[in-house]
Design an enzyme around this catalytic site. Structure first.
Site, mmCIF file in Angstrom:
data_model
loop_
_atom_site.group_PDB
_atom_site.id
_atom_site.type_symbol
_atom_site.label_atom_id
_atom_site.label_comp_id
_atom_site.label_asym_id
_atom_site.label_seq_id
_atom_site.Cartn_x
_atom_site.Cartn_y
_atom_site.Cartn_z
ATOM 1 N N ASP A 132 3.487 28.990 -29.022
ATOM 2 C CA ASP A 132 4.926 29.089 -28.767
ATOM 3 C C ASP A 132 5.194 29.355 -27.283
ATOM 4 O O ASP A 132 4.817 30.398 -26.752
ATOM 5 C CB ASP A 132 5.446 30.253 -29.634
ATOM 6 C CG ASP A 132 6.946 30.368 -29.621
ATOM 7 O OD1 ASP A 132 7.591 29.720 -28.783
ATOM 8 O OD2 ASP A 132 7.473 31.130 -30.456
ATOM 9 N N ASP A 173 15.220 27.314 -33.309
ATOM 10 C CA ASP A 173 14.854 27.973 -34.582
ATOM 11 C C ASP A 173 15.868 27.706 -35.694
ATOM 12 O O ASP A 173 17.079 27.786 -35.480
ATOM 13 C CB ASP A 173 14.784 29.491 -34.383
ATOM 14 C CG ASP A 173 13.573 29.892 -33.566
ATOM 15 O OD1 ASP A 173 12.933 29.008 -32.953
ATOM 16 O OD2 ASP A 173 13.261 31.095 -33.535
HETATM 17 C C1 GLA Z 1 10.104 31.668 -31.732
HETATM 18 C C2 GLA Z 1 9.686 30.568 -32.677
HETATM 19 C C3 GLA Z 1 9.787 31.079 -34.113
HETATM 20 C C4 GLA Z 1 8.911 32.316 -34.280
HETATM 21 C C5 GLA Z 1 9.296 33.371 -33.255
HETATM 22 C C6 GLA Z 1 8.319 34.546 -33.265
HETATM 23 O O1 GLA Z 1 11.459 31.971 -31.848
HETATM 24 O O2 GLA Z 1 10.458 29.412 -32.503
HETATM 25 O O3 GLA Z 1 9.402 30.068 -35.022
HETATM 26 O O4 GLA Z 1 7.561 31.959 -34.141
HETATM 27 O O5 GLA Z 1 9.320 32.842 -31.940
HETATM 28 O O6 GLA Z 1 8.607 35.492 -32.284
#
Ligand code: GLA
Length: 388
Positions: free
Chosen positions: A147, A217
């Protein structure tokens, strides 16, 4: 039965038959499993992962294809004096945990960031990429979600307003971890999470991505899910075996959408050949949510071996029609009503779906229904059909 000769060969190269097959087929179809983030977020513990593994088996989800049990953010502590990544008190023994999950006939995934910190502010892999990849492989992990998050700081610092340089740095950061994972010799699915920036679908495969998030997200509400799902139109040409568009994990069962809305969510993700990573508390799953997640036809559409992502056929006001060609020559068709009220929808002409004629119609969510349309579709609902 496997020949003696192939067993000798596999043995000679130090590979078990299973590992050999797995190497050839890493993410051959969109990965399926479960991920801790959407329900547990920062609260996830070793016990939640074990419970989820147990539930994948006892609910029949494993046998339906949900194989990966993925730990998302918040497992990390700092590093030891040699720079090795440490787990926090929620995950006392990663090797024991991966062994437990493997003993259930499942695979297990982990999360990190190319930045110094993850999204939730935990330790990232910045300047420890090779060392971390070795640790993940040594612990027994089969999947890494990587990420971008904290790496944005580094991009800002080093590239400033030079967007091209920032993007080049981002590509390089993913390439670095891809090389580190490959160097371990363990087959590890590589999941890119950088919210679709710089049209990741165009370069995801070149940095080793087996799947890449195409958007920000998802949240557990119809507006968020529909905005993400329907915005995937046009991306089908970028999906291929080993390389999938990822519109984010499933929210089915998390409680804030109706059954019609979760049915739309699952249908749309299957049409998109999306990775199917359930994100609910499996220990408290309702029969309705289980029926959505485990429906054999919808999973077969997602996983169809023709490996073609579906796409939009038409959008007219609140009505959208999507189709996905299947290996046996049939076509899956989703009639989506994005409006608030129940409305009737009919099939488009066979030619618009790439068919000469329609010989039979199978209704996926109401298998006994032999209607040939029009169908009355509730607001935010869908009719999913397989046409032969
Ligand atoms: C980001 C990602 C999510 C999750 C969070 C965890 O927002 O897009 O899918 O993994 O981080 O902190």
């Amino acid at each position: 039965m496997r020949s003696l000769w192939s067993m000798v060969l596999l043995g000679a190269f130090g590979l078990s038959a299973a590992a050999g097959a797995q190497t050839a087929k890493l993410a051959a179809t969109p990965p399926m499993g479960w991920n801790s983030w959407n329900h547990f977020a920062g609260r996830v513990t070793d016990k939640d992962i074990r419970d989820s593994a147990d539930m994948l088996v006892s609910t029949g989800m494993r046998d339906a294809g949900y194989i990966y049990v993925n730990i998302d953010d918040t497992w990390e502590a700092g590093r030891d004096p040699q720079g090795n990544i440490l787990t926090n008190e929620k995950f006392p023994d990663m090797k024991a945990l991966t062994a437990y999950v493997h003993s259930k006939g499942l695979k297990i995934g982990l999360y990190s960031s190319p930045g110094p910190k993850t999204c939730a502010g935990f330790e990232g892999s910045y300047q420890h990429e090779e060392q971390d990849a070795k640790t993940y492989a040594d612990w027994g992990f089969d999947y890494l979600k990587y990420d971008l998050c904290g790496y944005r700081e580094i991009m800002d610092k080093e590239a400033g307003k030079d967007q091209e340089k920032a993007y080049a740095m981002m590509h390089a950061a993913y390439t670095k971890m891809d090389k580190a994972l490959k160097a371990t010799g363990r087959p590890i699915v590589f999941s890119l999470c950088q919210y679709g920036w710089d049209s990741v679908w165009k370069w995801g495969p070149t940095v080793g991505g087996n799947l890449w998030r195409t958007t920000g997200d998802i949240q557990d509400n119809y507006r968020s899910m529909a905005e993400i799902g329907f915005s995937q139109a046009g991306l089908s040409k970028y999906a291929a075996p080993g390389h999938w568009n990822d519109p984010d994990m499933l929210e089915v069962g998390n409680g804030k959408m109706t059954t019609d809305e979760y049915t739309t969510h699952m249908t749309l993700w299957a049409m998109l050949a999306a990775p199917l990573l359930a994100g609910n508390d499996l220990t408290k799953m309702s029969p309705a949510d289980k029926a959505i997640l485990i429906n054999k036809d919808v999973i077969a559409i997602d996983q169809d071996p023709l490996d073609k992502q579906g796409d939009r056929v038409s959008a007219e006001g609140p009505f959208e029609v999507w189709s996905k060609p299947l290996k046996d020559g049939s076509v899956a068709v989703g009639l989506f009503n994005r409006g608030e009220d129940t409305e009737a929808m009919s099939l488009p002409a066979a030619s618009a779906l790439g068919l000469k004629s329609i010989k039979s119609i199978h209704d996926v969510w109401s298998p006994g229904d032999t209607t040939k349309g029009p169908w009355l579709i509730p607001g935010h609902g869908v009719e999913l059909l397989i046409l032969r």
